[in-house]
Enzyme design. Structure first.
Site, PDB file in Angstrom:
ATOM      1  N   LYS B 184       0.895  -1.162   0.000  1.00  0.00           N
ATOM      2  CA  LYS B 184       0.000   0.000   0.000  1.00  0.00           C
ATOM      3  C   LYS B 184       0.928   1.204   0.000  1.00  0.00           C
ATOM      4  O   LYS B 184       1.624   1.461   0.979  1.00  0.00           O
ATOM      5  CB  LYS B 184      -0.879  -0.024   1.261  1.00  0.00           C
ATOM      6  N   GLY B 241       5.094   3.805  10.677  1.00  0.00           N
ATOM      7  CA  GLY B 241       4.297   5.020  10.688  1.00  0.00           C
ATOM      8  C   GLY B 241       3.917   5.417  12.101  1.00  0.00           C
ATOM      9  O   GLY B 241       4.661   5.160  13.044  1.00  0.00           O
ATOM     10  N   SER B 242       2.746   6.013  12.213  1.00  0.00           N
ATOM     11  CA  SER B 242       2.345   6.569  13.494  1.00  0.00           C
ATOM     12  C   SER B 242       1.819   5.484  14.432  1.00  0.00           C
ATOM     13  O   SER B 242       1.462   4.387  14.014  1.00  0.00           O
ATOM     14  CB  SER B 242       1.238   7.593  13.288  1.00  0.00           C
ATOM     15  N   ARG B 243       1.747   5.815  15.706  1.00  0.00           N
ATOM     16  CA  ARG B 243       1.220   4.884  16.683  1.00  0.00           C
ATOM     17  C   ARG B 243      -0.261   4.630  16.425  1.00  0.00           C
ATOM     18  O   ARG B 243      -0.734   3.504  16.535  1.00  0.00           O
ATOM     19  CB  ARG B 243       1.414   5.410  18.110  1.00  0.00           C
ATOM     20  N   GLY B 245      -1.843   4.791  13.549  1.00  0.00           N
ATOM     21  CA  GLY B 245      -1.969   3.920  12.382  1.00  0.00           C
ATOM     22  C   GLY B 245      -1.610   2.478  12.714  1.00  0.00           C
ATOM     23  O   GLY B 245      -2.323   1.545  12.346  1.00  0.00           O
ATOM     24  N   GLY B 246      -0.505   2.319  13.437  1.00  0.00           N
ATOM     25  CA  GLY B 246      -0.042   0.965  13.766  1.00  0.00           C
ATOM     26  C   GLY B 246      -1.014   0.218  14.658  1.00  0.00           C
ATOM     27  O   GLY B 246      -1.336  -0.946  14.420  1.00  0.00           O
ATOM     28  N   GLU B 265       6.295  -0.511  13.161  1.00  0.00           N
ATOM     29  CA  GLU B 265       7.325   0.313  13.797  1.00  0.00           C
ATOM     30  C   GLU B 265       6.665   1.672  13.941  1.00  0.00           C
ATOM     31  O   GLU B 265       6.317   2.302  12.945  1.00  0.00           O
ATOM     32  CB  GLU B 265       8.541   0.308  12.872  1.00  0.00           C
ATOM     33  N   CYS B 302      12.891   7.878  12.474  1.00  0.00           N
ATOM     34  CA  CYS B 302      12.340   7.102  13.593  1.00  0.00           C
ATOM     35  C   CYS B 302      13.296   7.138  14.777  1.00  0.00           C
ATOM     36  O   CYS B 302      12.882   6.972  15.915  1.00  0.00           O
ATOM     37  CB  CYS B 302      12.141   5.642  13.185  1.00  0.00           C
ATOM     38  N   GLU B 392       5.854  11.671  20.965  1.00  0.00           N
ATOM     39  CA  GLU B 392       6.780  11.984  19.888  1.00  0.00           C
ATOM     40  C   GLU B 392       6.311  13.230  19.145  1.00  0.00           C
ATOM     41  O   GLU B 392       5.147  13.336  18.774  1.00  0.00           O
ATOM     42  CB  GLU B 392       6.859  10.795  18.918  1.00  0.00           C
TER      43      GLU B 392
END
Lengths: 507, 507
Positions: B184, B241-243, B245-246, B265, B302, B392
């Site tokens: 994606k 990506g972001s928390r 999203g993850g 990650e 990161c 972050e």
């Protein structure tokens, strides 16, 4: 050796005050002497806190000391002597021979992990040398090792009161990895658990380890176990039991502030596939071996062959007739607990009532605490239409699925959930058919076997006792064999460390 | 090389009809030529179905062919030439040098995994010989190998348009493991993604692989990506990506009928710890290296050092003063996307307004699409009391936490969430203090480094780019380095197989 019914927390013992329960004699349903006190939230808290303190020391024990500790546990369990077997027989209804064999396996397992620890390969040491002159950027010095995750909660299994309980495979592999262990005893064999727990406690003391390296708690319901999994100091879970129990723990673990891995070995019906040539040449022989595997230990094995797929026809008739005749002679056997016996007879009754299922044989009936073997058959169409026919009936019940041809058998395989094992019975003429099926089976199960049955799980480096969900919560792991140690480890990389600051193994 | 805006599904291409979007020029916020069509549920379905078909062939490619395929991808990406760099510069605002370096890293990564495949160690081949005469039971022949999990969904990262995107680390390690990949594309660099996607498609064709081995889809929102993760044929997910999203993907994956591993990650503030002796001896030197690391790539790494812990006092004053002076000279840099620039400036503004936080330096300001570096400080008490100070701020913002003494620094470390890296700055006199802290840090992060900064992640066997939750979803893994291949494998055991039925590697 005395059984008192106490919680064994970090080198000490105390009465649990959160309710009480008795061990139950499997053969009679009667309570056995001594009651066991359930752990309060404070007890769990104390065990976790001590385990965390112990972890800081235990994780850096040198390999030789850690290996020797595992061997000391084996010695101490062995030194309990016959009282362990006698108590386990009473609590589980399993026969002496089986329990003596299981004890040997438990000791062997501990010693095998001691060897694995000494070997040191599990540390996954990696060294990338520095290159200060590299362009465009200097190459750093990088070294990697696996470190243990932290204290592990182990839930004893009902069906292996020794080999997958207090000092069983999960405990041995977690301790081998460098993780302290808190065991939640299975309430089906609390006395056996206490005896083994005291042996581990003695081994901790003899090895001069922090007492928090091991604790054993009892739980009158689910409260203590759930609190254990939710505790932030617990960093992984080992579980063998029902799908409901396993998925409940997965849910708790995933809702934590820091989610942790749950290694739950849950349910499997272990398909057996009879290929045409084998069925033609050896129907009676395979039927006999199948019945022997099906009824072994009252069918109370994770790898019990609960499902059999074959092509409809005269050869399968010969097979089912032979199996039916043999099964009819099998005596009822005591089951592990009254509730397991009840669940088994309910499961059998459900199959008996199922409109698409035909009962083809029953073993001899016994008491309410015993399980009578049972064999059923159905068509592939019905099996495909009724998902509930895949539900595990824990005990000596088997379901034969008659398939019209290999294409339909293939369809049935496609419809199966993840499994621990798949057993293939083949002769020379079956090679083409089996070759085309194997790739699918590799994705379905953790272990494939030819001309045998899944019962009898070898404890060795090449064993996988695992498999895709819902056979286990994590198909990337095994709970039996030396590979099990990797469940409790994670890699850490050290960059440009002065030698003096490096862990010993990486210097 | 032409950018058309098409989905690349299994060797063919088509216009996505589920909405459309443009690549955005980072420096101006203006749309770039060519619009990209979003994938419909049917497109995702088709990519997954083709990936599943391809998996049946790709999983058993011999090691040499699979390695050569990875090298062919590298060749094809290289052959795109400068148009790749030009488009990536426009879409991401990253400078030419950085992108050329990143391309070299991407090619190197593909070639490193080719080497890893040829080496074959990842197969984890294990052989336990049979012993038919063993008592009480014969010992079976057991052989083990790792098999690939199945098709993998890869979500490209915004901040590594090449090295952690279409043909980046997740894709390379999944393909190396034997898993087809559906990427994606990150909407921050769709043109770059298409160029690389076409290169991979060409490599698939050149290698005569099933076209379903690789697909690339665009998504105008979250629908296509979510459908991908929910598809039963997808067996693992790689995400950077972001928390938010993850964790959203983790949730979808855990709710599937068959849950699958998600390797996400997510977020890390990469604490830097300045020990007293180092601070005394090298305050200015470390300050200069710190500022360089903080502002590298507009701080969009990161492993960007977002947090710095040190003891309060004159030496720290020297450090902050030097850092402030250097930071004030730093030009604003274009950020990856307008929304990332907006999120960064919001994050900085939030710190500026925070009653317990003091702004000590700002870099030069620029356009709305650029990020100005920013440095803040706070007390350990405030940091401990305000959990949001651990959030972050993706970009070149750093927070210095002044600790009263080592005991308080220790407390701050205890309060930290899981991290990708921890950097320690030490001199000889710090040895005792650092030695006592390291065991804690090993549980906190995937990589510890001495007298350096986490930016600059070596791609090598001993690298861990991972760490406990919430730095990643699974602290047992790394997304950079050769160990990353193990994320996409699981063990299978073969018992008593006739040689002819064994996989080639186990014969």
């Amino acid at each position: 050796m005395t059984i008192i019914g106490n919680l064994l927390i970090a080198g000490s013992e105390k009465r649990g005050t959160n309710g009480e329960f008795h061990g139950i004699e499997s053969a009679t349903g009667n309570p056995l002497p001594v009651s066991f006190g359930g752990a309060t939230p404070e007890d769990v808290e104390r065990a976790a806190s001590k385990a965390w303190a112990a972890f800081q020391l235990y994780r850096e024990t040198d390999l030789e000391s850690r290996a020797a500790f595992l061997e000391t546990i084996a010695e101490e369990v062995e030194s309990i002597g016959d009282s362990l077997i006698v108590r386990a027989m009473a609590e589980t209804g399993l026969p002496r021979g089986r329990l003596e064999g299981e004890r040997a396996r438990t000791l062997g397992q501990l010693r095998l992990f001691a060897k694995e620890v000494r070997d040191g390969r599990f540390q996954e040491l990696r060294f990338d040398g520095a290159d200060p002159s590299r362009k465009p950027a200097p190459k750093p010095d990088l070294r990697l090792r696996n470190v243990p995750l932290g204290p592990v909660a182990v839930f004893g299994a009902s069906n292996f009161p020794l080999a997958f309980s207090v000092a069983g495979g999960d405990t041995a592999s977690a301790l081998a990895a460098g993780c302290p262990v808190i065991v939640k005893a299975h309430s089906a064999h609390p006395g056996t658990s206490e005896l083994v727990g005291r042996a581990v406690q003695r081994a901790v003391a003899r090895a001069n380890l922090h007492p928090g390296t091991f604790s054993l708690i009892f739980d009158t319901g689910f409260e203590a176990g759930q609190k254990l999994v939710a505790d932030p100091r617990i960093r992984a879970v080992g579980f063998t039991g029902s799908r409901r129990g396993g998925t409940a723990l997965m849910e708790i673990a995933s809702r934590r502030k820091q989610p942790i891995p749950v290694y739950a070995e849950m349910s499997s019906i272990n398909p057996v596939i009879l290929f045409p040539d084998a069925l033609k040449n050896r129907a009676r022989e395979i039927a006999s071996a199948f019945v022997a595997s099906l009824v072994l230990g009252a069918g109370q094995f994770c790898t019990n062959p609960g499902l059999l797929l074959a092509l409809d026809g005269a050869d399968l008739d010969t097979f089912t007739q032979t199996a039916a005749e043999l099964l009819a002679e099998i005596s009822a056997q005591p089951m592990l607990t009254p509730s397991i016996a009840k669940a088994y007879s309910d499961g059998v009754a459900k199959l008996e009532r199922h409109p698409e299922v035909r009962s083809i044989a029953s073993g001899k009936t016994g008491s309410a605490y015993e399980g009578a073997a049972a064999l059923f058959e159905t068509s592939a169409e019905a099996f495909l239409a009724h998902h509930e026919l895949q539900d595990e009936v824990f005990g000596a019940a088997g379901l034969i699925v008659r398939c019209r041809n290999l294409a339909q058998l293939d369809e049935v395989v496609d419809a199966l959930e993840g499994q621990l094992t798949v057993a293939l019975h083949i002769d020379d003429g079956d090679q083409e058919a089996v070759t085309s099926l194997i790739p699918k089976l590799e994705l379905l199960a953790g272990r494939l076997l030819v001309n045998g049955f899944g019962t009898g799980v070898e404890v060795s480096p090449a064993m996988v006792h695992g498999g895709p969900y819902p056979a286990t919560s994590d198909g990337r792991s095994t709970s039996v064999g030396t590979l099990a140690i990797y469940r409790f480890l994670r890699p850490v990389s050290y960059q440009d460390f002065p030698v003096i600051l490096l862990p010993q193994a990486l210097r």
